[in-house]
Design a protein around this motif. Structure first.
Motif, mmCIF file in Angstrom:
data_model
loop_
_atom_site.group_PDB
_atom_site.id
_atom_site.type_symbol
_atom_site.label_atom_id
_atom_site.label_comp_id
_atom_site.label_asym_id
_atom_site.label_seq_id
_atom_site.Cartn_x
_atom_site.Cartn_y
_atom_site.Cartn_z
ATOM 1 N N THR A 118 -18.262 -13.519 22.267
ATOM 2 C CA THR A 118 -18.298 -12.151 21.733
ATOM 3 C C THR A 118 -19.489 -11.394 22.300
ATOM 4 N N ARG A 119 -20.633 -12.051 22.389
ATOM 5 C CA ARG A 119 -21.827 -11.423 22.981
ATOM 6 C C ARG A 119 -21.589 -11.081 24.453
ATOM 7 N N TYR A 123 -20.170 -21.365 17.624
ATOM 8 C CA TYR A 123 -21.174 -20.997 18.628
ATOM 9 C C TYR A 123 -20.491 -20.456 19.889
ATOM 10 N N LEU A 124 -19.433 -21.115 20.339
ATOM 11 C CA LEU A 124 -18.676 -20.642 21.500
ATOM 12 C C LEU A 124 -18.106 -19.256 21.232
ATOM 13 N N ASN A 153 -28.664 -4.736 31.513
ATOM 14 C CA ASN A 153 -27.483 -5.247 30.807
ATOM 15 C C ASN A 153 -26.533 -5.979 31.756
ATOM 16 N N LEU A 154 -26.469 -5.548 33.005
ATOM 17 C CA LEU A 154 -25.659 -6.259 33.991
ATOM 18 C C LEU A 154 -26.180 -7.689 34.163
ATOM 19 N N PHE A 155 -27.495 -7.823 34.292
ATOM 20 C CA PHE A 155 -28.078 -9.165 34.415
ATOM 21 C C PHE A 155 -27.917 -9.956 33.124
ATOM 22 N N ARG A 156 -28.025 -9.288 31.980
ATOM 23 C CA ARG A 156 -27.810 -9.975 30.695
ATOM 24 C C ARG A 156 -26.384 -10.509 30.609
ATOM 25 N N TYR A 157 -25.426 -9.692 31.051
ATOM 26 C CA TYR A 157 -24.020 -10.112 31.041
ATOM 27 C C TYR A 157 -23.839 -11.370 31.899
ATOM 28 N N ILE A 209 -24.121 -18.917 29.592
ATOM 29 C CA ILE A 209 -24.301 -19.414 28.227
ATOM 30 C C ILE A 209 -22.942 -19.767 27.618
ATOM 31 N N VAL A 210 -21.925 -18.939 27.882
ATOM 32 C CA VAL A 210 -20.573 -19.227 27.386
ATOM 33 C C VAL A 210 -20.048 -20.519 28.021
#
Length: 143
Positions: free
Chosen positions: A70-71, A64-65, A23-27, A33-34
């Motif tokens: 939010t993700r 989308y932004l 999850n750290l890498f996903r963040y 992406i943001v």
């Protein structure tokens, strides 16, 4: 990638730790992406000059932004385990959204009704996996 590796981890404690790392890498991936979503909206705003173009071009990119942001916050909340990561939430909510991202979305307010603009504000509700926040254990051994 790491998601595939995570499926091979066994044992509840190992799965919990491995999930936190993934999850750290996903963040961190989501922060890019943001940034990319913000760049798309910023470039598209050159083509927004009336309510029709705002609805067709700007509004979908602003949504989308919002969703990407939010993700990102959800992923950050899923790894929060120290005062430092807790502080990152405050930094994003207090500085990054208002100064970087809301400023881009705000450019649409002269073409879209206030009700629509309100839908572009990120949710403050936690939408991730339920968990208990617990600070990371820090140990020091000295003589």
């Amino acid at each position: 990638g790491f998601e595939a590796w995570l499926e091979s981890v066994e044992g509840p404690a190992n799965i919990e730790r491995a999930t936190a790392w993934v999850n750290l890498f996903r963040y961190h991936r989501q922060t890019q992406i943001v940034t990319d979503a913000a760049s798309l909206l910023q470039r598209a705003m050159n083509s927004v000059h009336d309510s029709f173009s705002a609805e067709r071009i700007g509004l979908p990119l602003a949504r989308y932004l919002r969703d990407c942001y939010t993700r990102m916050i959800t992923l950050l909340l899923e790894i929060t385990s120290s005062p430092g990561t807790l502080g990152m939430i405050a930094a994003h909510e207090g500085a990054n959204w208002p100064s970087k991202f809301r400023a881009l979305v705000k450019g649409l307010d002269k073409f879209l009704p206030p009700e629509t603009m309100q839908t572009l504000v990120p949710t403050v509700a936690y939408t991730g996996t339920p968990r208990i926040y617990r600070p990371a254990v820090r140990s020091v051994i000295s003589r």
